[in-house]
Design a protein around this motif. Sequence first.
Motif, PDB file in Angstrom:
ATOM      1  N   PHE A  96       0.837  -1.203   0.000  1.00 60.52           N
ATOM      2  CA  PHE A  96       0.000   0.000   0.000  1.00 60.52           C
ATOM      3  C   PHE A  96       0.866   1.244   0.000  1.00 60.52           C
ATOM      4  O   PHE A  96       0.553   2.234  -0.674  1.00 60.52           O
ATOM      5  N   THR A 165      -8.799   0.427  -7.456  1.00 55.62           N
ATOM      6  CA  THR A 165      -7.769  -0.044  -6.523  1.00 55.62           C
ATOM      7  C   THR A 165      -7.215  -1.389  -6.954  1.00 55.62           C
ATOM      8  O   THR A 165      -5.998  -1.607  -6.962  1.00 55.62           O
ATOM      9  N   ASP A 191      -5.899  -7.589  -1.869  1.00 59.66           N
ATOM     10  CA  ASP A 191      -6.793  -6.492  -1.509  1.00 59.66           C
ATOM     11  C   ASP A 191      -7.289  -5.782  -2.762  1.00 59.66           C
ATOM     12  O   ASP A 191      -6.520  -5.465  -3.667  1.00 59.66           O
ATOM     13  N   ASN A 365     -10.154   3.673  -0.122  1.00 61.92           N
ATOM     14  CA  ASN A 365      -8.730   3.535  -0.365  1.00 61.92           C
ATOM     15  C   ASN A 365      -8.154   4.819  -0.963  1.00 61.92           C
ATOM     16  O   ASN A 365      -7.054   5.256  -0.613  1.00 61.92           O
ATOM     17  N   GLN A 368      -7.552   7.345   1.736  1.00 59.87           N
ATOM     18  CA  GLN A 368      -6.390   6.994   2.549  1.00 59.87           C
ATOM     19  C   GLN A 368      -5.092   7.307   1.807  1.00 59.87           C
ATOM     20  O   GLN A 368      -4.117   7.743   2.421  1.00 59.87           O
ATOM     21  N   ASN A 425      -1.127   0.356   7.900  1.00 61.77           N
ATOM     22  CA  ASN A 425      -2.240   0.520   6.972  1.00 61.77           C
ATOM     23  C   ASN A 425      -3.572   0.273   7.668  1.00 61.77           C
ATOM     24  O   ASN A 425      -4.529   1.041   7.514  1.00 61.77           O
ATOM     25  N   ARG A 429      -6.760   2.918   8.530  1.00 68.40           N
ATOM     26  CA  ARG A 429      -8.130   2.648   8.085  1.00 68.40           C
ATOM     27  C   ARG A 429      -9.118   2.814   9.243  1.00 68.40           C
ATOM     28  O   ARG A 429     -10.189   3.410   9.066  1.00 68.40           O
ATOM     29  N   GLN A 451     -10.146  -3.510   4.051  1.00 66.67           N
ATOM     30  CA  GLN A 451      -8.807  -3.696   3.508  1.00 66.67           C
ATOM     31  C   GLN A 451      -7.767  -3.334   4.565  1.00 66.67           C
ATOM     32  O   GLN A 451      -7.825  -2.269   5.173  1.00 66.67           O
TER      33      GLN A 451
END
Length: 507
Positions: A96, A165, A191, A365, A368, A425, A429, A451
């Motif tokens: 990520f 994503t 993911d 996502n 983030q 990560n 979230r 995720q």
Amino acid sequence: VIMTPDPGHSSSVGDNASETVLFRLERATLRAGVRHLLPDTSWTLRAGQNWVILGGNGEGKTTLAGTLTGETPVVAGRRWFDRTRLAPAHVRCVSFEAHQRLVAWDEGQDEARGFARKGMRGLRVAEVLNTDRRSSAVEPQTLERWMRQTGLLTWREREIRTLSTGEIRQVMIARALLAGPRLLVIDEPFDGLDPHARRRLADMLSALMAHGLQMVLITHHPEEILAGITHFLLLHGGRLAEQGIWRLSAPDRPSRHDTQARRAAAGGQTRTWRPRGVPVELIRLREVTVVYSGRRVLDRLNWCVGPGEHWAVCGPNGAGKSTLLQLICGDHPQAYANEIELFGRRRGSGESVWDIKRPIGLVSNALQIRYRKPLDGLAVMLSGYFDSVGLYRQASPAQVANAHQWAQRLSISRLLEKDFQRMSNGERRMVLIARAMVKAPALLVLDEPCQGLDAPNRMRLLEMLDTIARTQPTQMIYVSHRSDELPEATTHELHLGLDASHRIIVR
């Protein structure tokens, strides 16, 4: 099948493995930012071994994997490479964080493109994949077959910012493999992928391991551990708790929770709210069509969300799920070219973007990735009151107290004073979920919210969403590729297809 630890070998990691040592940590302590992690860690990676790193959110899995690429400093003990066989240059990582760096670089180029008057076309897939191939264990035919199956070869002229994503994740995996690594470090590779894409990727990675590519896998989903994995590391309590050999066994597939117990705790039926002032329809889309470079992402979509309804939005990668959420949240420029009503008001009737965002809480996502501000967890949560990426206004004492309450409900009070950029990560979230809920939104939009979450946090989140559905006048739109991660409160499903007419299934 899945892999389970063989307790008979948990103290011996060298059995049935080559004696050629490629990498070793000896009583090492690692550093992430200003924090020292995983003290007294010893780990040996030998030729032919494929490892999985397990552990909860914030335990240091990604930090430990970073010792293989040289990104993680070792502040005590010793790190050693066999640089003729496995130097850091021979290692590629997909994570990520790497995804976030790629998007940040592309966004940072917008100003330079504008200054040079080169237009605002962003980074293309072809540019991301433009990597000189090296001699390695990556079997070219296997990789090319996978790229053809995914459709990745047809995406070459697409901008990465238009990819979902799951599509970006596949591009990054392809880029890493095209570089010809001897070792691939891959963090939560599945993911954002739909079930078919997960199976294709698992088959491809297993085939590459069978041809000699070594791998270190990080995952929170035991059922996703590949059959080629030979060894495991378990992190717990801030330390390396266990390591050993894995063996194949019949899988134990418990459900993500006890459904009957959850429903009993929920008191039976989900309560249907019809609060005063809320229109009969929260969302109404009529013949909505979105086109990117001649490609129809959504084609004549009709959809209505009524009061008390909690929707799951499903479909394969590239079917338009993220685009649909951007239309709802006011983040898509083509929203004003379509007939869209939110909370009884036609889009484009004089409202500002802040008017659109005020009754909506968003977790995604994309958010983030964009949230790169040097703030602590509390400040990130408080920014949800103002729908800002960053905190630029003073929150009231009541707002601060409410943020503390949500942190307590989600068991993340320890993150209130922690630097958001230093969180794992999964921790980020959870903070963003609290950010969405502090303002008690009329509509909570969740794009793959699980995720990066470990099993306890996934269960905690899903139970919290069911509680919100029972007790709050907040409705949900929930996007996920995993049926075992849908809230029990889900009342309706919208399925987007990938055929020429974007077939819509509503139930």
